[in-house]
Design an enzyme around this catalytic site. Sequence first.
Site, PDB file in Angstrom:
ATOM      1  N   TYR A   1      39.479  50.172  37.259  1.00 25.15           N
ATOM      2  CA  TYR A   1      39.174  50.098  38.692  1.00 25.15           C
ATOM      3  C   TYR A   1      39.520  48.698  39.204  1.00 25.15           C
ATOM      4  O   TYR A   1      40.181  48.538  40.238  1.00 25.15           O
ATOM      5  CB  TYR A   1      37.682  50.403  38.909  1.00 25.15           C
TER       6      TYR A   1
ATOM      7  N   SER B   1      38.162  44.351  46.134  1.00 21.33           N
ATOM      8  CA  SER B   1      36.884  44.088  45.467  1.00 21.33           C
ATOM      9  C   SER B   1      36.971  42.764  44.723  1.00 21.33           C
ATOM     10  O   SER B   1      38.048  42.355  44.276  1.00 21.33           O
ATOM     11  CB  SER B   1      36.591  45.206  44.452  1.00 21.33           C
TER      12      SER B   1
END
Length: 257
Positions: free
Chosen positions: A162, A149
């Site tokens: 995360y 990501s």
Amino acid sequence: MAKMETKIGRRFEGKVAIVTASTQGIGFSIAERLGLEGASVVISSRKKKNVDEAVEKLKSKEIEALGVVCHVSNAQQRKDLIQKTVEKYGKLDVLVSNAAVNPSVDPILQTQESILDKLWEINVKATILLLQEAAPHLQKGSSIVLISSIAGFQPQPAMAMYGVTKTALFGLTKALAAEMSPDTRVNCVAPGFVPTHFAEFITKDEAVRKEAEGKTLLNRLGTTEDMAAATAFLASDDASYITGETIVVAGGIPSRL
């Protein structure tokens, strides 16, 4: 989708590909793209109903598909995923590790240990354990793609831990590329903002969506097909001299120099 199908090649003819967490969103689009290019695709997620529905969708597009229920943190289900693939197709050429969770919006220093464990287990450790199962069946010239990501470069406050797990995937890509060379290439895709069920917080609020679009140079959010195209490139022989790399697919959002 119909327009895209006229442009794509058949780079995965005769190849077998597993995509984890692939019954919707980015994972499904990756499986679909590999399948449209000729791969036999094995899709998986936690719920049988979702797996069955996704297989039907792929088959309706004349894609050869097998569905296996697999929660990536479950050792037996990981084993089953690889075993059923090899039993049906005899080998494995491409593995795309896409499963991830983001169960908390707490600051890191206020995140419970059980949540930290879950983030680490699903977002990082499960990829390693799945590859331990898959490695004996990977063909010469095979390819691994990890889905990270943009948050891995700059973890955002509401999803900081995360983001840190996604940073770990950049390092894992480098380490595995060295360990699995020269027969298997390992690369990584770092998506930007893509409106999926996983990223509902972006799309359900118009102001948040506009702000996200404004951070890109192309003034739009990414699509799941954008992510699938980049993944298919890295998995294909077109990228045969690329390993240990991360491609950022984020419309120009700042990531690194």
